[in-house]
Design a protein around this motif. Structure first.
Motif, PDB file in Angstrom:
ATOM      1  N   GLY A  23       0.678  -1.328  -0.046  1.00 43.38           N
ATOM      2  CA  GLY A  23      -0.058  -0.038   0.064  1.00 43.38           C
ATOM      3  C   GLY A  23       0.805   1.275  -0.073  1.00 43.38           C
ATOM      4  O   GLY A  23       0.365   2.251  -0.709  1.00 43.38           O
ATOM      5  N   ALA A  24       1.975   1.208   0.800  1.00 41.66           N
ATOM      6  CA  ALA A  24       2.862   2.271   0.865  1.00 41.66           C
ATOM      7  C   ALA A  24       3.492   2.614  -0.508  1.00 41.66           C
ATOM      8  O   ALA A  24       3.753   3.739  -1.082  1.00 41.66           O
ATOM      9  CB  ALA A  24       3.704   2.243   2.007  1.00 41.66           C
ATOM     10  N   VAL A  25       3.881   1.329  -1.253  1.00 45.27           N
ATOM     11  CA  VAL A  25       4.620   1.649  -2.409  1.00 45.27           C
ATOM     12  C   VAL A  25       3.686   2.205  -3.362  1.00 45.27           C
ATOM     13  O   VAL A  25       4.097   3.230  -4.263  1.00 45.27           O
ATOM     14  CB  VAL A  25       4.930   0.062  -2.903  1.00 45.27           C
ATOM     15  N   GLU A  26       2.467   1.773  -3.442  1.00 45.67           N
ATOM     16  CA  GLU A  26       1.534   2.249  -4.352  1.00 45.67           C
ATOM     17  C   GLU A  26       1.152   3.694  -3.917  1.00 45.67           C
ATOM     18  O   GLU A  26       0.991   4.576  -5.014  1.00 45.67           O
ATOM     19  CB  GLU A  26       0.012   1.566  -4.109  1.00 45.67           C
ATOM     20  N   ALA A  27       1.046   3.967  -2.764  1.00 43.32           N
ATOM     21  CA  ALA A  27       0.797   5.534  -2.325  1.00 43.32           C
ATOM     22  C   ALA A  27       1.656   6.405  -2.914  1.00 43.32           C
ATOM     23  O   ALA A  27       1.701   7.638  -3.367  1.00 43.32           O
ATOM     24  CB  ALA A  27       0.575   5.760  -1.184  1.00 43.32           C
ATOM     25  N   ILE A  28       3.352   5.906  -2.657  1.00 42.77           N
ATOM     26  CA  ILE A  28       4.607   6.875  -3.200  1.00 42.77           C
ATOM     27  C   ILE A  28       4.543   6.946  -4.639  1.00 42.77           C
ATOM     28  O   ILE A  28       4.786   8.045  -5.096  1.00 42.77           O
ATOM     29  CB  ILE A  28       5.474   6.321  -2.479  1.00 42.77           C
ATOM     30  N   VAL A  29       4.567   5.721  -5.215  1.00 45.43           N
ATOM     31  CA  VAL A  29       4.953   5.714  -6.720  1.00 45.43           C
ATOM     32  C   VAL A  29       3.675   6.080  -7.650  1.00 45.43           C
ATOM     33  O   VAL A  29       3.881   7.026  -8.415  1.00 45.43           O
ATOM     34  CB  VAL A  29       5.363   4.263  -7.133  1.00 45.43           C
ATOM     35  N   ALA A  30       2.622   5.581  -7.378  1.00 43.03           N
ATOM     36  CA  ALA A  30       1.431   5.924  -8.285  1.00 43.03           C
ATOM     37  C   ALA A  30       0.682   7.308  -7.787  1.00 43.03           C
ATOM     38  O   ALA A  30       0.356   7.854  -8.774  1.00 43.03           O
ATOM     39  CB  ALA A  30       0.442   4.676  -8.232  1.00 43.03           C
ATOM     40  N   ARG A  31       0.649   7.595  -6.707  1.00 50.85           N
ATOM     41  CA  ARG A  31      -0.224   8.588  -6.230  1.00 50.85           C
ATOM     42  C   ARG A  31       0.585   9.774  -5.604  1.00 50.85           C
ATOM     43  O   ARG A  31       0.208  10.951  -5.327  1.00 50.85           O
ATOM     44  CB  ARG A  31      -1.270   8.160  -5.023  1.00 50.85           C
ATOM     45  N   ARG A  32       1.872   9.683  -5.627  1.00 52.65           N
ATOM     46  CA  ARG A  32       3.090  10.569  -5.075  1.00 52.65           C
ATOM     47  C   ARG A  32       2.519  11.217  -3.850  1.00 52.65           C
ATOM     48  O   ARG A  32       2.653  12.282  -3.521  1.00 52.65           O
ATOM     49  CB  ARG A  32       2.986  11.758  -6.131  1.00 52.65           C
ATOM     50  N   LYS A  33       2.504  10.264  -2.823  1.00 52.34           N
ATOM     51  CA  LYS A  33       2.106  10.628  -1.492  1.00 52.34           C
ATOM     52  C   LYS A  33       3.188  10.672  -0.714  1.00 52.34           C
ATOM     53  O   LYS A  33       4.466  10.183  -0.842  1.00 52.34           O
ATOM     54  CB  LYS A  33       0.944   9.658  -0.882  1.00 52.34           C
ATOM     55  N   SER A  34       3.275  11.188   0.604  1.00 48.67           N
ATOM     56  CA  SER A  34       4.110  11.052   1.755  1.00 48.67           C
ATOM     57  C   SER A  34       4.365   9.748   2.202  1.00 48.67           C
ATOM     58  O   SER A  34       3.282   9.091   1.930  1.00 48.67           O
ATOM     59  CB  SER A  34       3.935  12.153   2.795  1.00 48.67           C
ATOM     60  N   LEU A  35       5.312   9.611   2.618  1.00 53.49           N
ATOM     61  CA  LEU A  35       5.626   8.170   3.520  1.00 53.49           C
ATOM     62  C   LEU A  35       5.144   8.283   4.936  1.00 53.49           C
ATOM     63  O   LEU A  35       5.877   9.148   5.559  1.00 53.49           O
ATOM     64  CB  LEU A  35       6.993   7.670   3.359  1.00 53.49           C
TER      65      LEU A  35
ATOM     66  N   GLY B 225      17.402  13.767   8.126  1.00 55.61           N
ATOM     67  CA  GLY B 225      17.737  14.799   6.924  1.00 55.61           C
ATOM     68  C   GLY B 225      18.806  14.067   5.955  1.00 55.61           C
ATOM     69  O   GLY B 225      18.922  14.338   4.858  1.00 55.61           O
ATOM     70  N   ASP B 226      19.132  12.885   6.314  1.00 55.71           N
ATOM     71  CA  ASP B 226      19.949  12.104   5.292  1.00 55.71           C
ATOM     72  C   ASP B 226      18.828  11.123   4.382  1.00 55.71           C
ATOM     73  O   ASP B 226      17.865  11.148   4.206  1.00 55.71           O
ATOM     74  CB  ASP B 226      20.477  10.677   6.017  1.00 55.71           C
ATOM     75  N   PRO B 227      19.542  10.881   3.043  1.00 55.35           N
ATOM     76  CA  PRO B 227      18.805  10.283   1.995  1.00 55.35           C
ATOM     77  C   PRO B 227      18.771   8.633   2.454  1.00 55.35           C
ATOM     78  O   PRO B 227      19.819   8.134   2.805  1.00 55.35           O
ATOM     79  CB  PRO B 227      19.703  10.496   0.791  1.00 55.35           C
ATOM     80  N   VAL B 228      17.549   8.296   2.272  1.00 52.60           N
ATOM     81  CA  VAL B 228      17.399   6.728   2.329  1.00 52.60           C
ATOM     82  C   VAL B 228      16.357   6.252   1.297  1.00 52.60           C
ATOM     83  O   VAL B 228      15.726   6.787   0.698  1.00 52.60           O
ATOM     84  CB  VAL B 228      16.715   6.314   3.659  1.00 52.60           C
ATOM     85  N   ASP B 229      16.794   4.933   0.997  1.00 51.52           N
ATOM     86  CA  ASP B 229      16.126   4.158  -0.073  1.00 51.52           C
ATOM     87  C   ASP B 229      14.903   3.472   0.432  1.00 51.52           C
ATOM     88  O   ASP B 229      14.850   3.203   1.491  1.00 51.52           O
ATOM     89  CB  ASP B 229      17.178   3.082  -0.726  1.00 51.52           C
ATOM     90  N   LEU B 230      13.864   3.539  -0.419  1.00 48.66           N
ATOM     91  CA  LEU B 230      12.518   2.800  -0.182  1.00 48.66           C
ATOM     92  C   LEU B 230      12.451   1.532  -1.026  1.00 48.66           C
ATOM     93  O   LEU B 230      12.401   1.896  -2.353  1.00 48.66           O
ATOM     94  CB  LEU B 230      11.327   4.016  -0.452  1.00 48.66           C
TER      95      LEU B 230
ATOM     96  N   HIS C 244       8.292  13.538   3.653  1.00 50.30           N
ATOM     97  CA  HIS C 244       7.366  14.386   2.926  1.00 50.30           C
ATOM     98  C   HIS C 244       7.498  14.052   1.486  1.00 50.30           C
ATOM     99  O   HIS C 244       8.435  13.789   0.908  1.00 50.30           O
ATOM    100  CB  HIS C 244       7.629  15.798   3.191  1.00 50.30           C
ATOM    101  N   ARG C 245       6.408  14.194   0.811  1.00 50.64           N
ATOM    102  CA  ARG C 245       6.212  13.742  -0.666  1.00 50.64           C
ATOM    103  C   ARG C 245       7.240  14.817  -1.532  1.00 50.64           C
ATOM    104  O   ARG C 245       7.777  14.363  -2.345  1.00 50.64           O
ATOM    105  CB  ARG C 245       5.081  14.266  -1.233  1.00 50.64           C
ATOM    106  N   ASP C 246       7.501  16.192  -0.908  1.00 47.01           N
ATOM    107  CA  ASP C 246       8.388  17.079  -1.834  1.00 47.01           C
ATOM    108  C   ASP C 246       9.925  16.652  -1.521  1.00 47.01           C
ATOM    109  O   ASP C 246      10.549  17.053  -2.370  1.00 47.01           O
ATOM    110  CB  ASP C 246       8.178  18.399  -0.997  1.00 47.01           C
ATOM    111  N   ASP C 247      10.140  15.588  -0.404  1.00 45.95           N
ATOM    112  CA  ASP C 247      11.337  15.288  -0.339  1.00 45.95           C
ATOM    113  C   ASP C 247      11.529  13.673  -1.100  1.00 45.95           C
ATOM    114  O   ASP C 247      12.597  13.240  -0.382  1.00 45.95           O
ATOM    115  CB  ASP C 247      11.639  15.271   1.068  1.00 45.95           C
TER     116      ASP C 247
END
Length: 362
Positions: free
Chosen positions: A274-286, A301-306, A351-354
């Motif tokens: 569900g989270a993958v769908e929200a982030i990739v398809a709907r561009r939502k925040s995590l 503040g660090d970059p992390v992979d999802l 946040h989705r902007d990040d």
């Protein structure tokens, strides 16, 4: 215009700087600069230039000796450029960068201002990877990627990648029947193309890194020409030479570009479907509710992979929590967390902007 030249185009087989090759390149660049074009030169060759003075017969394998060679060779390299450009009354300025400089916003902004000011002053910036402090950047020859990021940083009109190969071919150039690819309009034009993995003896890049660099630059709206250093004059004149990569239609902001291409994930967050769908398809925040596990050590503040349930990385983002805080948040709603732990916990993990999508989710 940003011009990138590789080690093999500047040095002899023994690793020494080839004065004639440097002068030939500078002849072309100086003519263009004196005609009114602002130029940034991204030049490899520091490690290669240090081999001769250190008495090394080949590029060292261990990191410490590579860094020592870079320390010696960078001075040799810049001195040669300084002398060569001086023949035309032009001055150069040295700018050493790492991928980390492109990742951290304050450093990124400083690099942008410095390059802009050098160009305003009529200086030709000579940019190189800061090999004396870099780690993975040395081993993977990121000057191609660095050149692409610099072209976006200064909003260049074009990026020219100079190599020891005159163009991109659909197979090994030495193989009979291999065809030059004059234009690349998108990923579909690269289907079935064989890309070599190894660079030259004194360098670290290869055709793979150049195509990746072209992808970064064209994705930022910058056209790319890939050809041999011997054809530099033709390339800078816009002639039909080498391979021309057409720019894409989208112009992502600097923030997302450096997040995608100038950062490495410091950790890993495992997401449910569900989270993958929200982030990739709907561009939502995590949100914490969509995360099932956390790996690595990182700070807010660090970059992390999802990554999704199958372990495939789908996105990268700037996390709002330290790694040690996240396990207690997993699977819980932000409202529940705010009620129990305080209002400061009623915020997204990322946040989705990040967040930048790294791979289409199928």
């Amino acid at each position: 215009m940003v011009v990138k030249v590789g080690s093999s185009s500047l040095t002899t087989h023994s690793g020494m700087i080839d004065v004639d090759r440097v002068d030939a390149l500078v002849d072309v660049l100086a003519a263009r600069r004196l005609a009114g074009t602002q130029l940034v030169l991204v030049s490899s060759g520091a490690i290669a230039a240090g081999l001769g003075p250190l008495g090394l017969a080949a590029r060292p394998r261990d990191l410490a000796t590579q860094q020592a060679a870079a320390s010696v060779g960078q001075g040799v390299l810049v001195a040669r450029y300084t002398s060569s450009f001086a023949r035309y009354g032009l001055r150069v300025g040295q700018v050493l960068l790492t991928a980390d400089d492109m990742m951290r916003r304050a450093h990124h902004a400083n690099a942008q201002r410095t390059l802009a000011r050098l160009l305003d002053l009529g200086i030709v910036p000579i940019v190189n990877e800061n090999d004396t402090v870099a780690t993975d950047e040395i081993r993977f020859g990121d000057n191609d990627r660095l050149a692409a990021l610099v072209s976006h940083l200064i909003r260049a009109d074009a990026l020219v990648l100079l190599s020891d190969v005159d163009a991109l071919y659909d197979g090994p150039p030495s193989r009979a029947g291999s065809r030059r690819l004059a234009e690349i309009r998108g990923p579909e034009d690269l289907v079935g193309v064989e890309l070599g993995k190894n660079g030259a003896a004194v360098g670290t890049g290869g055709m793979v890194t150049k195509v990746q660099a072209a992808r970064i630059a064209t994705g930022a709206g910058v056209p790319v020409v890939l050809t041999a250093a011997a054809h530099a004059a033709h390339a800078l004149a816009g002639e039909d030479i080498g391979t021309y990569f057409h720019p894409g239609g989208r112009h992502p902001g600097t923030r997302l570009l450096w997040l995608a291409h100038a950062t490495t994930g410091r950790g890993l967050l495992h997401l449910d479907r569900g989270a993958v769908e929200a982030i990739v398809a709907r561009r939502k925040s995590l949100l914490p509710a969509g995360v099932t596990a956390v790996e690595g050590e990182f700070a807010a503040g660090d970059p992390v992979d999802l990554c999704g349930p199958e372990g495939r990385v789908v996105a990268r983002g700037l996390v709002n929590y330290d790694a040690v805080e996240i396990p207690d948040l997993l699977g819980r709603s932000t409202r529940e967390l705010a009620t129990e732990l305080g209002p400061e916990y009623e915020r997204e993990l990322i946040h989705r902007d990040d967040i930048v999508i790294l791979e289409a989710h199928g």
